[in-house]
Design a protein around this motif. Structure first.
Motif, PDB file in Angstrom:
ATOM      1  N   THR A   1     -50.493  27.842  88.540  1.00  0.00           N
ATOM      2  CA  THR A   1     -51.438  26.725  88.555  1.00  0.00           C
ATOM      3  C   THR A   1     -51.181  25.814  89.752  1.00  0.00           C
ATOM      4  O   THR A   1     -50.028  25.544  90.101  1.00  0.00           O
ATOM      5  CB  THR A   1     -51.311  25.886  87.257  1.00  0.00           C
TER       6      THR A   1
ATOM      7  N   ILE B   1     -58.268  21.875  90.094  1.00  0.00           N
ATOM      8  CA  ILE B   1     -57.278  22.730  89.443  1.00  0.00           C
ATOM      9  C   ILE B   1     -57.630  24.189  89.710  1.00  0.00           C
ATOM     10  O   ILE B   1     -58.769  24.615  89.495  1.00  0.00           O
ATOM     11  CB  ILE B   1     -57.264  22.483  87.915  1.00  0.00           C
TER      12      ILE B   1
ATOM     13  N   SER C   1     -52.795  30.993  82.250  1.00  0.00           N
ATOM     14  CA  SER C   1     -53.389  29.809  81.630  1.00  0.00           C
ATOM     15  C   SER C   1     -53.967  30.130  80.262  1.00  0.00           C
ATOM     16  O   SER C   1     -54.373  29.239  79.542  1.00  0.00           O
ATOM     17  CB  SER C   1     -54.478  29.238  82.532  1.00  0.00           C
TER      18      SER C   1
ATOM     19  N   GLU D   1     -64.916  16.930  82.811  1.00  0.00           N
ATOM     20  CA  GLU D   1     -64.728  18.245  83.423  1.00  0.00           C
ATOM     21  C   GLU D   1     -65.595  19.226  82.652  1.00  0.00           C
ATOM     22  O   GLU D   1     -66.277  18.827  81.693  1.00  0.00           O
ATOM     23  CB  GLU D   1     -63.252  18.651  83.418  1.00  0.00           C
TER      24      GLU D   1
ATOM     25  N   TYR E   1     -64.368  19.378  78.860  1.00  0.00           N
ATOM     26  CA  TYR E   1     -63.635  18.270  78.243  1.00  0.00           C
ATOM     27  C   TYR E   1     -64.234  16.959  78.727  1.00  0.00           C
ATOM     28  O   TYR E   1     -64.521  16.788  79.907  1.00  0.00           O
ATOM     29  CB  TYR E   1     -62.156  18.342  78.637  1.00  0.00           C
TER      30      TYR E   1
ATOM     31  N   ASP F   1     -62.276  11.623  72.833  1.00  0.00           N
ATOM     32  CA  ASP F   1     -62.437  12.811  73.681  1.00  0.00           C
ATOM     33  C   ASP F   1     -63.301  13.856  72.972  1.00  0.00           C
ATOM     34  O   ASP F   1     -63.286  13.952  71.741  1.00  0.00           O
ATOM     35  CB  ASP F   1     -61.074  13.449  73.995  1.00  0.00           C
TER      36      ASP F   1
ATOM     37  N   TRP G   1     -64.007  17.993  72.918  1.00  0.00           N
ATOM     38  CA  TRP G   1     -63.540  19.314  73.355  1.00  0.00           C
ATOM     39  C   TRP G   1     -64.702  20.310  73.370  1.00  0.00           C
ATOM     40  O   TRP G   1     -65.532  20.300  72.455  1.00  0.00           O
ATOM     41  CB  TRP G   1     -62.509  19.861  72.359  1.00  0.00           C
TER      42      TRP G   1
ATOM     43  N   LEU H   1     -61.797  14.067  69.373  1.00  0.00           N
ATOM     44  CA  LEU H   1     -60.375  13.715  69.263  1.00  0.00           C
ATOM     45  C   LEU H   1     -60.241  12.224  69.549  1.00  0.00           C
ATOM     46  O   LEU H   1     -60.631  11.745  70.614  1.00  0.00           O
ATOM     47  CB  LEU H   1     -59.547  14.516  70.272  1.00  0.00           C
TER      48      LEU H   1
ATOM     49  N   ASN I   1     -55.592  24.507  71.771  1.00  0.00           N
ATOM     50  CA  ASN I   1     -56.317  24.904  72.969  1.00  0.00           C
ATOM     51  C   ASN I   1     -57.259  26.070  72.657  1.00  0.00           C
ATOM     52  O   ASN I   1     -56.863  27.034  72.007  1.00  0.00           O
ATOM     53  CB  ASN I   1     -55.292  25.304  74.035  1.00  0.00           C
TER      54      ASN I   1
ATOM     55  N   TYR J   1     -58.363  28.409  74.453  1.00  0.00           N
ATOM     56  CA  TYR J   1     -58.267  29.596  75.319  1.00  0.00           C
ATOM     57  C   TYR J   1     -56.972  30.394  75.153  1.00  0.00           C
ATOM     58  O   TYR J   1     -56.647  31.193  76.006  1.00  0.00           O
ATOM     59  CB  TYR J   1     -58.385  29.170  76.786  1.00  0.00           C
ATOM     60  N   ARG J   2     -56.212  30.164  74.101  1.00  0.00           N
ATOM     61  CA  ARG J   2     -54.900  30.819  74.047  1.00  0.00           C
ATOM     62  C   ARG J   2     -54.852  32.027  73.107  1.00  0.00           C
ATOM     63  O   ARG J   2     -53.775  32.527  72.833  1.00  0.00           O
ATOM     64  CB  ARG J   2     -53.822  29.808  73.638  1.00  0.00           C
TER      65      ARG J   2
ATOM     66  N   ASP K   1     -48.542  27.388  72.635  1.00  0.00           N
ATOM     67  CA  ASP K   1     -48.485  26.201  73.481  1.00  0.00           C
ATOM     68  C   ASP K   1     -47.043  25.899  73.874  1.00  0.00           C
ATOM     69  O   ASP K   1     -46.189  25.694  73.000  1.00  0.00           O
ATOM     70  CB  ASP K   1     -49.085  25.016  72.699  1.00  0.00           C
TER      71      ASP K   1
ATOM     72  N   LYS L   1     -46.021  23.249  74.911  1.00  0.00           N
ATOM     73  CA  LYS L   1     -45.708  21.897  74.428  1.00  0.00           C
ATOM     74  C   LYS L   1     -45.112  21.917  73.019  1.00  0.00           C
ATOM     75  O   LYS L   1     -44.505  20.957  72.592  1.00  0.00           O
ATOM     76  CB  LYS L   1     -46.967  21.022  74.437  1.00  0.00           C
TER      77      LYS L   1
ATOM     78  N   ARG M   1     -42.365  29.234  80.296  1.00  0.00           N
ATOM     79  CA  ARG M   1     -43.065  30.357  80.923  1.00  0.00           C
ATOM     80  C   ARG M   1     -43.778  29.979  82.222  1.00  0.00           C
ATOM     81  O   ARG M   1     -44.194  30.849  82.985  1.00  0.00           O
ATOM     82  CB  ARG M   1     -44.060  30.991  79.940  1.00  0.00           C
ATOM     83  N   PHE M   2     -43.960  28.697  82.460  1.00  0.00           N
ATOM     84  CA  PHE M   2     -44.625  28.281  83.695  1.00  0.00           C
ATOM     85  C   PHE M   2     -43.692  28.353  84.909  1.00  0.00           C
ATOM     86  O   PHE M   2     -44.144  28.374  86.033  1.00  0.00           O
ATOM     87  CB  PHE M   2     -45.164  26.853  83.554  1.00  0.00           C
TER      88      PHE M   2
END
Lengths: 409, 81
Positions: free
Chosen positions: A55, A84, A91, A132, A135, A164, A166, A201, A235, A237-238, A345, A347, A394-395
């Motif tokens: 990224t 980005i 990702s 974006e 989002y 927010d 999503w 959110l 998320n 997209y995971r 995630d 996080k 993993r990043f």
């Protein structure tokens, strides 16, 4: 932009209206306040850069503040663009976007601020709008601070609210659908409302600060912050990481942070030490520890060097499984029904990081005083920053750089 | 929050407050006068100096870390994590 996106986040709170009311209140008090002599208008442009294996983020930013006409009313505006670029495998978007492509995303953010210094009191407010592809975020906040004992003590209190929305971009078609979390069918997910099957959110944040001047060269600071989050927190997209299972997190999260710090200058050494420590705890069972030390040094009067080292460690969320074996549950994810949870995630995982960094700042006051033609540079500076992030996740490692140029006018 | 999380937070808050109140108790009577604030007004002693830098770090941390590190509320981040 779709009509649904423009709908207010909720009927009982409108950040834009609250911000306008704060501006009005500040304006009225301003008219009645005594007139101080201090005024400074400032413009800053800043370029931020973040790069890791998969990224890259390039973020130009412009920030301007205007004293109108002095510190009784300070207005500010910030615009930033997040550009980005991310490889889809890393990702997690591969399964949703249907290919292993690099995708590009732009995020625009505009922030308006109003602040007022009225004797010993400081009032502030802000409104932020960020958008974006998938989002949307609107946030507003108020702050109040008071100086005591001839400015030897400062206490502050702030509240902010973010609403927010999503969305998820569907397989290669580019169609945008609201996202309400992995445990809500995408066909039942709604936008334009709030509640269980909503993509809304909400984030409430309350923060308190205390600053105490212990000596003419020593400051002690304490900040405490509490946040309540309610809405989709996973998320969209995971699923590629989870064998086709949608990532599913709890819909509620309470977060607390306490951050004591000290700034201690030793004038004879032209050096300032700035240790701080941040302790984080949340309702997902996660804890974070961030001790950091910054050392500021002036080799000459108008040059500042800053070295920093930060260590970061976080524990896992209660629903994280080290073996990655999740089942496709059909209910809400919670402590009582942890089998309904699934996460890929970072996080939510346990890992740690080391961040050394360096910063160089050149204040233009010296050249402004020496050369008449450059007097307009007075109060300006240029600042270069580089941090290297060694992170055990993993990043992989990351590089963080920035350049800032600031002028008064 | 779960009871053990709340207890942990309360324990840390108490410990920090105890340490700070001890420090403040020993120096709290020192009153720095306005004419003695030349060092305190320098950028390296002014937390507001780091505001724009902190904004970017908070944005990165929101996409990568569980902890917010005291920068404020979440939200508004990219979904690229």
């Amino acid at each position: 932009m779709r009509a649904g996106i423009g709908a207010p986040p909720s009927a009982w709170f409108d950040p834009l209206r609250a911000f306008a009311l704060v501006c009005l209140a500040v304006g009225l008090v301003w008219l009645a306040a005594p007139r101080p002599a201090i005024a400074e208008n400032r413009a800053t442009i800043r370029g931020n850069y973040y790069r890791e294996a998969s990224t890259r983020v390039v973020q130009p930013m412009a920030h301007i503040t205007v004293d109108a006409p002095d510190e009784r009313l300070t207005l500010g505006a910030t615009y930033l663009l997040d550009a980005i670029s991310s490889a889809s495998i890393a990702s997690g978007t591969q399964a949703a976007t249907g290919g292993d492509n690099v995708f590009h995303e732009l995020r625009h953010e505009v922030t308006g601020t109003a602040g007022s210094r009225l004797g010993e009191w400081n009032l502030g407010g802000f409104f932020r709008y960020s958008t974006e592809t998938d989002y949307l975020s609107r946030a507003g906040g108020l702050s109040l601070a008071r100086d005591l004992l001839q400015r030897n003590i400062n206490v502050s209190l702030s509240y902010s609210f973010a609403g927010d929305r999503w969305y998820r971009i569907q397989n290669n078609t580019g169609a945008k659908r609201p996202w309400c979390g992995g445990d809500v069918s995408i066909d039942e997910c709604r936008t334009g409302s709030h509640g269980a099957n909503s993509n809304f959110l909400q984030v409430h944040n309350v923060a308190a600060g205390y600053t105490h001047t212990l000596h003419r060269t020593v400051l002690a600071l304490l900040n405490v912050s509490y946040s309540h989050l309610r809405g989709p927190l996973d998320n969209p997209y995971r699923e590629g990481f989870l064998g086709g299972i949608e990532e599913t997190h709890p819909h509620v999260r309470d977060r607390g942070v306490i951050t004591p710090s000290v700034r201690w200058m030793i004038p004879k050494w032209r050096t300032t030490f700035e240790p701080f420590y941040s302790f984080y705890v949340d309702s997902w069972g996660q804890r974070g520890h961030t001790p950091e030390i910054r050392v500021h040094f002036r080799p000459v009067r108008h040059i500042r060097l800053r070295a920093r080292y930060s260590y970061y460690k976080q524990t896992a969320a209660f629903f994280y499984r080290a073996d990655g074996q999740y089942v496709d549950g059909d209910g809400k994810c919670s402590r009582a029904a942890v089998f309904n949870c699934a996460t890929a995630d970072v996080k939510a995982m346990p890992w740690d990081a080391h961040t050394p960094g360096i910063q160089l700042t050149w204040d233009f006051d010296g050249v402004a005083a020496r050369y008449r033609a450059l007097r307009w540079l007075e109060g300006g500076f240029i600042e270069l920053t580089y941090n290297h992030l060694f992170q055990d996740n993993r990043f992989g490692n990351a590089r963080i750089g920035s350049i800032a140029l600031s002028f008064t006018y | 929050m779960q009871d053990d999380d709340t207890t942990t937070m309360a324990r840390w808050t108490t410990a920090v407050l105890l340490v700070m109140s001890t420090g403040l108790g020993s120096t709290g009577c020192v009153l720095v006068m306005p004419q003695e604030r030349q060092y305190l007004s320098m950028p390296e002693m002014t937390p507001a100096t780091d505001t724009l830098e902190d904004m970017f770090h908070a944005h990165i941390e929101a996409a990568r870390r569980a902890a917010t590190n005291g920068h404020g509320g979440g939200g508004g981040g990219c979904g690229c994590g």
